[in-house]
Design a protein around this motif. Structure first.
Motif, PDB file in Angstrom:
ATOM      1  N   CYS A  49      39.337 -10.541 -41.693  1.00  0.00           N
ATOM      2  CA  CYS A  49      40.264  -9.726 -42.500  1.00  0.00           C
ATOM      3  C   CYS A  49      40.823  -8.551 -41.698  1.00  0.00           C
ATOM      4  O   CYS A  49      42.001  -8.203 -41.841  1.00  0.00           O
ATOM      5  N   VAL A  50      39.985  -7.951 -40.866  1.00  0.00           N
ATOM      6  CA  VAL A  50      40.452  -6.819 -40.045  1.00  0.00           C
ATOM      7  C   VAL A  50      41.501  -7.293 -39.038  1.00  0.00           C
ATOM      8  O   VAL A  50      42.520  -6.633 -38.824  1.00  0.00           O
ATOM      9  N   SER A  62      44.573  -6.729 -47.370  1.00  0.00           N
ATOM     10  CA  SER A  62      44.586  -5.558 -48.243  1.00  0.00           C
ATOM     11  C   SER A  62      43.132  -5.220 -48.584  1.00  0.00           C
ATOM     12  O   SER A  62      42.222  -6.029 -48.347  1.00  0.00           O
ATOM     13  N   LYS A  63      42.916  -4.048 -49.179  1.00  0.00           N
ATOM     14  CA  LYS A  63      41.559  -3.658 -49.616  1.00  0.00           C
ATOM     15  C   LYS A  63      40.996  -4.684 -50.594  1.00  0.00           C
ATOM     16  O   LYS A  63      39.823  -5.049 -50.541  1.00  0.00           O
ATOM     17  N   LEU A  64      41.857  -5.133 -51.484  1.00  0.00           N
ATOM     18  CA  LEU A  64      41.451  -6.110 -52.503  1.00  0.00           C
ATOM     19  C   LEU A  64      40.988  -7.420 -51.851  1.00  0.00           C
ATOM     20  O   LEU A  64      39.981  -8.018 -52.246  1.00  0.00           O
ATOM     21  N   GLN A  65      41.752  -7.848 -50.845  1.00  0.00           N
ATOM     22  CA  GLN A  65      41.395  -9.090 -50.144  1.00  0.00           C
ATOM     23  C   GLN A  65      40.096  -8.924 -49.374  1.00  0.00           C
ATOM     24  O   GLN A  65      39.247  -9.815 -49.344  1.00  0.00           O
ATOM     25  N   ALA A  69      36.827 -11.116 -49.934  1.00  0.00           N
ATOM     26  CA  ALA A  69      36.271 -11.881 -48.806  1.00  0.00           C
ATOM     27  C   ALA A  69      34.787 -11.572 -48.642  1.00  0.00           C
ATOM     28  O   ALA A  69      33.965 -12.462 -48.408  1.00  0.00           O
ATOM     29  N   ASP A  70      34.435 -10.298 -48.792  1.00  0.00           N
ATOM     30  CA  ASP A  70      33.034  -9.918 -48.616  1.00  0.00           C
ATOM     31  C   ASP A  70      32.160 -10.486 -49.741  1.00  0.00           C
ATOM     32  O   ASP A  70      31.032 -10.917 -49.503  1.00  0.00           O
ATOM     33  N   ARG A  71      32.681 -10.495 -50.961  1.00  0.00           N
ATOM     34  CA  ARG A  71      31.907 -11.073 -52.081  1.00  0.00           C
ATOM     35  C   ARG A  71      31.709 -12.569 -51.863  1.00  0.00           C
ATOM     36  O   ARG A  71      30.628 -13.107 -52.101  1.00  0.00           O
ATOM     37  N   TYR A  72      32.764 -13.228 -51.438  1.00  0.00           N
ATOM     38  CA  TYR A  72      32.681 -14.671 -51.144  1.00  0.00           C
ATOM     39  C   TYR A  72      31.601 -14.911 -50.083  1.00  0.00           C
ATOM     40  O   TYR A  72      30.705 -15.742 -50.245  1.00  0.00           O
ATOM     41  N   ALA A  73      31.677 -14.131 -48.985  1.00  0.00           N
ATOM     42  CA  ALA A  73      30.753 -14.344 -47.861  1.00  0.00           C
ATOM     43  C   ALA A  73      29.308 -14.031 -48.261  1.00  0.00           C
ATOM     44  O   ALA A  73      28.374 -14.685 -47.795  1.00  0.00           O
ATOM     45  N   HIS A 101      35.688 -15.730 -56.418  1.00  0.00           N
ATOM     46  CA  HIS A 101      36.228 -14.474 -55.869  1.00  0.00           C
ATOM     47  C   HIS A 101      37.573 -14.664 -55.173  1.00  0.00           C
ATOM     48  O   HIS A 101      38.172 -13.689 -54.704  1.00  0.00           O
ATOM     49  N   LEU A 102      38.020 -15.928 -55.053  1.00  0.00           N
ATOM     50  CA  LEU A 102      39.120 -16.201 -54.114  1.00  0.00           C
ATOM     51  C   LEU A 102      40.527 -16.144 -54.691  1.00  0.00           C
ATOM     52  O   LEU A 102      41.490 -16.360 -53.959  1.00  0.00           O
ATOM     53  N   SER A 103      40.647 -15.826 -55.988  1.00  0.00           N
ATOM     54  CA  SER A 103      41.987 -15.929 -56.608  1.00  0.00           C
ATOM     55  C   SER A 103      43.015 -15.032 -55.912  1.00  0.00           C
ATOM     56  O   SER A 103      44.199 -15.355 -55.865  1.00  0.00           O
ATOM     57  N   VAL A 104      42.551 -13.934 -55.326  1.00  0.00           N
ATOM     58  CA  VAL A 104      43.460 -13.006 -54.647  1.00  0.00           C
ATOM     59  C   VAL A 104      44.183 -13.674 -53.457  1.00  0.00           C
ATOM     60  O   VAL A 104      45.245 -13.228 -53.037  1.00  0.00           O
TER      61      VAL A 104
END
Ligand code: GRG
Length: 296
Positions: free
Chosen positions: A195-196, A201-204, A208-212, A273-276
Motif C-alpha cells: 500500500c505504501v 488512501s488511509k481507508l485502503q 489491507a491491514d485488517r485483511y492481512a 474487508h475488501l469492498s474498498v
C-alpha cells in the motif's frame, strides 16, 4: 473444477519474484561461499511466495508499479526464509526437512545455517534500501514497516510467545496474539508495504491491514491443521512437529474440526474487508479460497 484466475496470477508473480531473487542471490564476488551458498540454497525453490505476491498485488491495486516494488518483495521473502532457517534449528523446532529438502542446518551445519539466516536478514535491508525509482519517503516508510513487523513488535515477539507456550496450555487470546504476531507479522508487512509503494488512501491501508491480519491467523491455523493431517512428501516439512514440541495450537485447543471452522471464519472475514478495493479485489478474494484448501 475450473482453475481459479488467481492461481495463474500467483504463478506469474512467483516467476517474477524467483527471477529477481535468483539475481540477488548470485553473489559472484563473495569469498564466503558457504554462507552465500546456504542463503541461496534455502531461498531457491519450493516456497509458495505468498508474502511477496501479496506485496506486489497490494502495490498494483493501489496504483503502484510492481517492477519498482520487486526489491521490497524479495526483501520480504528473504526475511521469511531467514525465519524458516532459524525456526528449524535444534534450539528452536529442530526440524530436518524444509521445502522438500534437508533443512539448512542439515545441509550446511548449524553454524553456517545460523549465519545464513543472519545473512538473509541483513541482506534484505540492503536490497530494500538499494531499490531505485522509489521516492526516499516511501522507501524509508516501507523499510520501517519491514523492521517493525519482522522484529519484536511482530514476528520475533510472536516467536517468544510460541517458545513460552511449550508444555503449557495457553488461553485463546494469547494464542491469537501469538499467531497474529508470529505469522501475521510478515503478512501484514506485505499488505502495508504494498500500500505504501502504491498510492493507497488511509481507508485502503486500514482495509489491507485488517485483511492481512485475518489471513495471517488463518494461514497459521491451516499450518497447524496440516501439521496434523498432511502427507510429509506433499508438505515438504515434517508432520506432527507441534505434538513433538508440545506446542499449544488452534488444533490442540479446539480440535481439528474447531480449527477448520475458525480458519474458514477468518478467511471469510478477511474477504469482507475488501469492498474498498471494488473490482480490484478479485485476486485477494480468490487467494483466501486457495489458501483455505492448500495441501502444503
Ligand atoms: C532468531 C534463532 C532465532 C529464531 C527466530 C523468527 C523465527 C525464529 C521464527 C519465526 C516464526 C515462524 C517461522 C513462523 C512460521 C510461519 C509459517 C506458517 C511459515 C510457513 O510459511 P509458508 O507456508 O512457507 O509460506 P513457504 O515454504 O511456502 O515459504
Amino acid at each position: 473444477m475450473e482453475e481459479l484466475k488467481a492461481s495463474k496470477q500467483l504463478d506469474d508473480y512467483r516467476v517474477l519474484i524467483e527471477e529477481s531473487l535468483n539475481g540477488y542471490l548470485k553473489f559472484p564476488e563473495s569469498p564466503f561461499r558457504s554462507v552465500t551458498d546456504a542463503m541461496a540454497y534455502s531461498t531457491e525453490g519450493g516456497g509458495k511466495r505468498i508474502r511477496p505476491a501479496l506485496l506486489l498485488e497490494f502495490c498494483r491495486i493501489t496504483g503502484g508499479d510492481i517492477e519498482k516494488a520487486l526489491p521490497f518483495a524479495c526483501a520480504l521473502e528473504m526475511i521469511h526464509t531467514y525465519s524458516l532457517i532459524h525456526d528449524d534449528l535444534p534450539c528452536m523446532d529442530n526440524d530436518n526437512l524444509r521445502r522438500g529438502k534437508p533443512s539448512c542446518h542439515k545441509a550446511y551445519g548449524e553454524d553456517i545455517a545460523l549465519l545464513a539466516g543472519d545473512g538473509l536478514l541483513t541482506y534484505a535491508f540492503q536490497v530494500a534500501a538499494s531499490a531505485g525509482k522509489i521516492s526516499a519517503d516511501k522507501s524509508v516508510e516501507a523499510i520501517r514497516i519491514l523492521a517493525f513487523l519482522s522484529g519484536v513488535s511482530g514476528m520475533i515477539g510472536g516467536q517468544e510467545i510460541d517458545l513460552k507456550s511449550e508444555d503449557v496450555r495457553i488461553d485463546f487470546e494469547t494464542l491469537r496474539q501469538m499467531d497474529l504476531m508470529k505469522t501475521g507479522g510478515l503478512i501484514r508487512a506485505a499488505a502495508q508495504i504494498g500500500c505504501v509503494l502504491g498510492n493507497a488512501s488511509k481507508l485502503q491501508m486500514t482495509a489491507a491491514d485488517r485483511y492481512a491480519s485475518d489471513v495471517g491467523i488463518a494461514f497459521q491455523i491451516t499450518d497447524d491443521i496440516l501439521d496434523k493431517t498432511a502427507d510429509v512428501e506433499v508438505l515438504g516439512k515434517p508432520v506432527l512437529s507441534d505434538e513433538g514440541n508440545r506446542k499449544s495450537t488452534y488444533v490442540s485447543l479446539l480440535g481439528l474440526d474447531g480449527a477448520r471452522h475458525e480458519a474458514q471464519r477468518l478467511f471469510e472475514s478477511a474477504k469482507s474487508h475488501l469492498s474498498v478495493f471494488e473490482d480490484e479485489a478479485g485476486f485477494l478474494i480468490e487467494l483466501c479460497d486457495i489458501l483455505s484448501v492448500r495441501e502444503f
